[in-house]
Design a protein around this motif. Structure first.
Motif, PDB file in Angstrom:
ATOM      1  N   ASP A   1       0.853  -1.181   0.000  1.00  0.00           N
ATOM      2  CA  ASP A   1       0.000   0.000   0.000  1.00  0.00           C
ATOM      3  C   ASP A   1       0.895   1.239   0.000  1.00  0.00           C
TER       4      ASP A   1
ATOM      5  N   SER B   1       1.478   3.634   2.203  1.00  0.00           N
ATOM      6  CA  SER B   1       2.323   3.896   3.376  1.00  0.00           C
ATOM      7  C   SER B   1       3.529   2.967   3.423  1.00  0.00           C
ATOM      8  N   ALA B   2       3.376   1.732   3.004  1.00  0.00           N
ATOM      9  CA  ALA B   2       4.518   0.812   2.964  1.00  0.00           C
ATOM     10  C   ALA B   2       5.499   1.249   1.878  1.00  0.00           C
TER      11      ALA B   2
ATOM     12  N   ARG C   1      -3.714  -5.806   4.640  1.00  0.00           N
ATOM     13  CA  ARG C   1      -5.108  -5.399   4.777  1.00  0.00           C
ATOM     14  C   ARG C   1      -5.700  -5.309   3.377  1.00  0.00           C
TER      15      ARG C   1
ATOM     16  N   SER D   1      -7.466  -3.263   0.645  1.00  0.00           N
ATOM     17  CA  SER D   1      -7.552  -1.843   0.328  1.00  0.00           C
ATOM     18  C   SER D   1      -8.969  -1.482  -0.114  1.00  0.00           C
TER      19      SER D   1
ATOM     20  N   ARG E   1      -3.059  -5.814   0.052  1.00  0.00           N
ATOM     21  CA  ARG E   1      -1.707  -5.257  -0.102  1.00  0.00           C
ATOM     22  C   ARG E   1      -0.990  -5.294   1.230  1.00  0.00           C
TER      23      ARG E   1
ATOM     24  N   THR F   1       0.859  -3.834   4.230  1.00  0.00           N
ATOM     25  CA  THR F   1       0.863  -2.545   4.903  1.00  0.00           C
ATOM     26  C   THR F   1       2.092  -2.388   5.784  1.00  0.00           C
ATOM     27  N   ARG F   2       2.674  -3.496   6.206  1.00  0.00           N
ATOM     28  CA  ARG F   2       3.929  -3.499   6.968  1.00  0.00           C
ATOM     29  C   ARG F   2       4.818  -4.581   6.390  1.00  0.00           C
TER      30      ARG F   2
ATOM     31  N   GLY G   1       5.372   2.228   8.069  1.00  0.00           N
ATOM     32  CA  GLY G   1       4.481   1.762   7.014  1.00  0.00           C
ATOM     33  C   GLY G   1       3.268   1.136   7.618  1.00  0.00           C
ATOM     34  N   GLY G   2       2.154   1.325   7.012  1.00  0.00           N
ATOM     35  CA  GLY G   2       0.936   0.702   7.496  1.00  0.00           C
ATOM     36  C   GLY G   2       0.025   1.680   8.181  1.00  0.00           C
ATOM     37  N   ALA G   3      -1.163   1.204   8.381  1.00  0.00           N
ATOM     38  CA  ALA G   3      -2.185   2.065   8.979  1.00  0.00           C
ATOM     39  C   ALA G   3      -2.100   2.062  10.474  1.00  0.00           C
TER      40      ALA G   3
END
Length: 160
Positions: free
Chosen positions: A71, A73-74, A140, A142, A148, A150-151, A158-160
Motif C-alpha cells: 500500500d 504507506s509501505a 489489509r 484496500s 496489499r 501494509t507493513r 508503514g501501514g495504517a
C-alpha cells in the motif's frame, strides 16, 4: 528455484487481479465489497497470493512488482530508507539488500486478526529463512478490494 519464482510472479499477479472478476455480472449491486473475501480461508488464500508474489518479486529483484504488492504507506516507508528518494521502486534495492536471501525465504504461518473495532481484518504472514530472521508481512484489504502489504519485514514504519 529462481526460475520457478520468476514464472510464478505473473501467475500471482493474475490471480490477484482476477479475484474480483469471478463475481456474477448479472447480479445488480455487485461491488468490490460484495465480491471481497469474507471467509477466513478465502482471506488467508488472498494473503498467501500476495505474500508469494512479494517473495517472488524479491527473488527476481523486480522492484516494480514488489512495490505493487504494497500500500502507499509501505511504499513510502521503503522510499524513506534511501536518502534523496521518494520513490519505492528506486529505493527498493536498498530495502531488499537488508533482507535475507529471498531464494530461501518461505511462508511459515498465516494468521487473521481484527482491529480493535472488529471492522478491519488484518492478516499477518510470517516469513522464515533457515539462517536469518525475516519477520512478517502485515496485510489489509484496500478500498479497491485488493490485498496489499501494509507493513514489511525489516521496517518499523508503514501501514495504517
Amino acid at each position: 528455484m529462481r526460475r520457478f519464482l520468476l514464472f510464478s510472479l505473473p501467475l500471482a499477479l493474475a490471480l490477484t487481479a482476477c479475484g474480483e472478476a469471478e463475481s456474477d455480472p448479472s447480479e445488480e449491486g455487485t461491488s468490490a465489497e460484495a465480491a471481497a473475501p469474507d471467509d477466513v480461508a478465502e482471506v488467508e488464500a488472498a494473503a498467501r497470493t500476495v505474500a508469494e508474489g512479494f517473495v517472488a518479486s524479491l527473488n527476481a529483484e523486480d522492484a516494480e512488482a514488489a512495490c505493487a504488492f504494497m500500500d502507499v504507506s509501505a511504499q513510502e516507508a521503503v522510499a524513506a530508507l534511501s536518502e534523496g528518494s521518494d520513490d519505492c521502486v528506486e529505493a527498493f534495492p536498498e530495502y531488499a539488500a537488508g533482507l535475507p536471501d529471498a531464494e530461501d525465504v518461505e511462508i511459515e504461518e498465516i494468521t487473521t486478526e481484527s482491529e480493535l473495532d472488529g471492522g478491519v481484518e488484518v492478516v499477518v504472514v510470517t516469513l522464515v529463512h533457515p539462517d536469518e530472521e525475516v519477520g512478517a508481512l502485515e496485510m489489509r484489504e484496500s478500498e479497491d478490494g485488493e490485498w496489499r502489504a501494509t507493513r514489511l519485514p525489516g521496517l518499523s514504519l508503514g501501514g495504517a
